[in-house]
Design an enzyme around this catalytic site. Sequence first.
Site, PDB file in Angstrom:
ATOM      1  N   SER A 266      -0.940  19.874   9.879  1.00  0.00           N
ATOM      2  CA  SER A 266      -1.468  20.559   8.698  1.00  0.00           C
ATOM      3  C   SER A 266      -2.983  20.459   8.621  1.00  0.00           C
ATOM      4  CB  SER A 266      -0.858  19.952   7.427  1.00  0.00           C
ATOM      5  OG  SER A 266      -1.498  20.458   6.278  1.00  0.00           O
ATOM      6  N   CYS A 267      -3.629  21.547   8.181  1.00  0.00           N
ATOM      7  CA  CYS A 267      -5.071  21.506   7.944  1.00  0.00           C
ATOM      8  C   CYS A 267      -5.403  20.612   6.764  1.00  0.00           C
ATOM      9  CB  CYS A 267      -5.618  22.915   7.699  1.00  0.00           C
ATOM     10  SG  CYS A 267      -4.950  23.720   6.224  1.00  0.00           S
ATOM     11  N   SER A 268      -4.396  20.243   5.977  1.00  0.00           N
ATOM     12  CA  SER A 268      -4.614  19.381   4.812  1.00  0.00           C
ATOM     13  C   SER A 268      -4.341  17.911   5.113  1.00  0.00           C
ATOM     14  CB  SER A 268      -3.719  19.837   3.649  1.00  0.00           C
ATOM     15  OG  SER A 268      -4.074  21.118   3.219  1.00  0.00           O
ATOM     16  N   SER A 269      -4.045  17.595   6.348  1.00  0.00           N
ATOM     17  CA  SER A 269      -3.813  16.205   6.733  1.00  0.00           C
ATOM     18  C   SER A 269      -5.116  15.411   6.698  1.00  0.00           C
ATOM     19  CB  SER A 269      -3.220  16.154   8.144  1.00  0.00           C
ATOM     20  OG  SER A 269      -3.086  14.830   8.592  1.00  0.00           O
TER      21      SER A 269
END
Length: 486
Positions: A266-269
Amino acid sequence: MTIAPAETRERRSEDGRSTEGPDETKAMVAAVVGRARVAQESFAEASQERTDEAVRALAWSLYKPEHAREVAELAVIDTGLGNVADKITKKQRKTFGTLRDLLRGKSVGIIEEDREKGIVKYAKPMGVIGAVTPSTNPGATPVNKAMMAIKGRNAIVIAPSPLGYRTTARAVEFMRAELARIGLPQDLVQILPEPVTKDATQALMGAVDLVVVTGSQDNVRRAYSSGTPAIGVGAGNVPVIIDESADLDEAARKICASKIFDNSTSCSSENAVVIVDAVYDQAIAALERAGGYLCDVAEKERIVGTLWRNGKLNRDLIARDAPILAEAFSLSPGARDAAFFMVEESGIGKAYPLSGEKLALVLAVYRARDFADAKETVRRILDHQGRGHSLGIHTRDMDHARELAEDLDVVRVLVNFAHTFGNGGGFDSGLGFTLSMGCGSWQKNSISWNLSYRDFLNITHLVTVIPEDRPSEEELFGPHWARYGH
């Protein structure tokens, strides 16, 4: 449907150019878009009830347990990224949450009325949407975008990553079958034929009414220069602060859960954690209890030398399971049971690859003197990579959180969240469910919010006469005259 093996498909399009001539490519794309236009025209006058019926059908096509598992397994086989269990969770959670949001919104007829201003807003379809989707989410992202497009009574044509083509094609098959089951044209949802090349994707961008791109920044830039209205999203590189007031074990548990989800695809990790000095040792201990392994200096050097090759992430190691990384990095036996790997860093910028996005179970750890220093460290990390996207903080001091929101150039500041599970929408987050997060002008994006069905609507404004709202010259210019004269 006969689909070439992943390695064959990758070879056929590895140079990104079409094996067909430009005329053949344009003709192929025109035929696909033509079918989409015919389908969309027959759906354009659908009622809200019928529209929502179509959205439910698309959601069920992926949420259905056996479909979610099949697409997840195919994604891991095709791309080598992530893990099956988390991909199943992602597909069902994102689809369920997005369906919740979509069914609560209105997209047909009058969607808003402001009596005071005499304005009534009517929703209209845009037409045909071109969606470019990434290899990191070859099943979930196409369905997520299709649901939003159909909510606006549009048709959609998907240009997937070549690496994830087979997975996306299967998800599209499921969506088309559900549309047919409820009596709607299957061509409301289509996928470009193989091989998906740069030429074909560019031709699609020029032929549709809106382009929505999730994935490589090259595709985002090309979409914005295509001449078609476009929505692109930016790169992630999430830094998270742990301040002296945080519940350290709770923060560590959330960071671990978020960091390891789907092996950090995820790019939100979280990519970096910035810990204030007053609780640094205690926070590291909490992260170790949660499943982290703190690497020594020699191990850090091996990680940097192995995870990056010639300045680029090693494709064979991103989004891989922790035991595979522990072996590849030649970490000590103590790392073999770890869930993720922490590497202490102090530098930021190109010369310090750990300060950037890693797409791997590697977490950079920065030590800050105090909160002010932590904020500055986060600013520098984001200026290097990820500006506009998001950041997080674990704290009991809301003044710290508000200061970050006021001072730093990001669209989202998450407080006490497992970042991956809140940033793209969550059941305990007010952000809308999505797999595409705008980063504002900071990353040259046209939106600074989570992509939603509202981005797939044209709006007609009905304007009626209201009582005149004309202030006096004194009201408007008075302060200027009083200070500077006439």
